[in-house]
Design a protein around this motif. Structure first.
Motif, PDB file in Angstrom:
ATOM      1  N   HIS A 187      -4.259  -5.481  -3.425  1.00  0.00           N
ATOM      2  CA  HIS A 187      -4.724  -5.485  -2.152  1.00  0.00           C
ATOM      3  C   HIS A 187      -6.510  -4.418  -2.455  1.00  0.00           C
ATOM      4  O   HIS A 187      -6.218  -3.864  -2.814  1.00  0.00           O
ATOM      5  CB  HIS A 187      -4.717  -4.716  -1.053  1.00  0.00           C
ATOM      6  N   LEU A 227     -12.968  -3.748   9.837  1.00  0.00           N
ATOM      7  CA  LEU A 227     -11.656  -3.568   8.390  1.00  0.00           C
ATOM      8  C   LEU A 227     -12.718  -5.067   7.776  1.00  0.00           C
ATOM      9  O   LEU A 227     -12.216  -6.534   7.719  1.00  0.00           O
ATOM     10  CB  LEU A 227     -10.394  -4.461   8.450  1.00  0.00           C
ATOM     11  N   SER A 281     -11.183  -7.242   3.833  1.00  0.00           N
ATOM     12  CA  SER A 281      -9.301  -7.686   3.222  1.00  0.00           C
ATOM     13  C   SER A 281      -9.697  -8.701   2.319  1.00  0.00           C
ATOM     14  O   SER A 281      -8.837  -9.614   2.824  1.00  0.00           O
ATOM     15  CB  SER A 281      -8.659  -7.426   4.482  1.00  0.00           C
ATOM     16  N   THR A 306       1.258  -1.083  -0.011  1.00  0.00           N
ATOM     17  CA  THR A 306       0.162  -0.670  -0.108  1.00  0.00           C
ATOM     18  C   THR A 306       0.781   1.195   0.032  1.00  0.00           C
ATOM     19  O   THR A 306       0.193   2.292  -0.582  1.00  0.00           O
ATOM     20  CB  THR A 306      -0.690  -0.278   1.496  1.00  0.00           C
ATOM     21  N   ILE A 360      -5.560   1.136   6.657  1.00  0.00           N
ATOM     22  CA  ILE A 360      -5.744  -0.319   6.844  1.00  0.00           C
ATOM     23  C   ILE A 360      -5.512  -0.599   8.060  1.00  0.00           C
ATOM     24  O   ILE A 360      -6.573  -1.176   9.173  1.00  0.00           O
ATOM     25  CB  ILE A 360      -5.032  -0.688   5.640  1.00  0.00           C
ATOM     26  N   SER A 384     -14.604  -1.535   3.944  1.00  0.00           N
ATOM     27  CA  SER A 384     -14.839  -1.213   5.692  1.00  0.00           C
ATOM     28  C   SER A 384     -16.918  -0.439   5.650  1.00  0.00           C
ATOM     29  O   SER A 384     -17.217   0.320   4.470  1.00  0.00           O
ATOM     30  CB  SER A 384     -14.224   0.041   6.095  1.00  0.00           C
ATOM     31  N   ARG A 441      -8.164  -2.190  10.444  1.00  0.00           N
ATOM     32  CA  ARG A 441      -7.525  -3.957  11.469  1.00  0.00           C
ATOM     33  C   ARG A 441      -8.574  -4.120  12.705  1.00  0.00           C
ATOM     34  O   ARG A 441      -8.829  -4.509  12.952  1.00  0.00           O
ATOM     35  CB  ARG A 441      -6.834  -3.836  10.856  1.00  0.00           C
ATOM     36  N   ALA A 443      -9.419  -3.235   0.487  1.00  0.00           N
ATOM     37  CA  ALA A 443     -10.440  -2.930   1.807  1.00  0.00           C
ATOM     38  C   ALA A 443     -11.715  -2.752   1.496  1.00  0.00           C
ATOM     39  O   ALA A 443     -12.027  -1.514   0.959  1.00  0.00           O
ATOM     40  CB  ALA A 443      -9.155  -2.008   2.629  1.00  0.00           C
TER      41      ALA A 443
END
Length: 164
Positions: free
Chosen positions: A60, A45, A48, A18, A36, A64, A40, A62
């Motif tokens: 990657h 999160l 993921s 990232t 991120i 939310s 978490r 994410a």
């Protein structure tokens, strides 16, 4: 390429990926990897996913929870999303988004929103009708995809990790 949920062993690689992916981006705040981590830690999160090939994490994404006019109502935010620079524009991000949206739909989510370039996210089904707002941003950048129910209107608010 294989798309799967992150594991604890992926956390460092996701942070590095990232940071590297966002570093050259003019719009980057430089906080994406930390967002991120905060998602978490806070339990926000929701999904993921990593894209992996030959044991290397290439991408990657994410997801939310978000609120619209202060109400969650099954809506989620997409982002941050990152792909290793050498593999960008090869469909990895698109595949991560598609899998994430499938998983959200399977859980009964109402939809997903994001802030981003319409030309980038239109192909994944995102769009703006100008009814969602986020701070003082142009509403064209505030996009959504409806998974069930009606298109929302109101002020979008991301998880607290995005605010600090």
């Amino acid at each position: 390429m294989h798309i799967r949920y992150e594991t604890p062993a992926d956390i460092h690689a996701i942070h590095e990926l990232t940071s590297i992916a966002f570093k050259p981006m003019a719009y980057s705040s430089g906080t994406e990897a930390e967002i991120i981590r905060k998602l978490r830690v806070s339990g926000d999160l929701a999904i993921s996913l990593v894209a992996e090939e030959d044991g290397e994490i290439l991408g990657h994404v994410a997801f939310s929870p978000v609120a619209i006019d202060g109400v969650h109502d099954g809506w989620f935010g997409l982002g941050p999303i990152s792909v290793t620079p050498a593999r960008q524009r090869q469909g990895i991000g698109t595949a991560l988004i598609a899998r994430g949206l499938e998983l959200l739909k399977e859980t009964g989510a109402s939809g997903c929103a994001l802030i981003g370039n319409p030309d980038v996210y239109r192909g994944a089904g995102f769009g703006s009708d100008g009814q969602l707002t986020y701070h003082d941003l142009d509403t064209r950048l505030v996009q959504r995809i409806v998974l069930r129910g009606l298109a929302p209107s109101g002020t979008l608010r991301f998880a607290p990790a995005f605010e600090s």
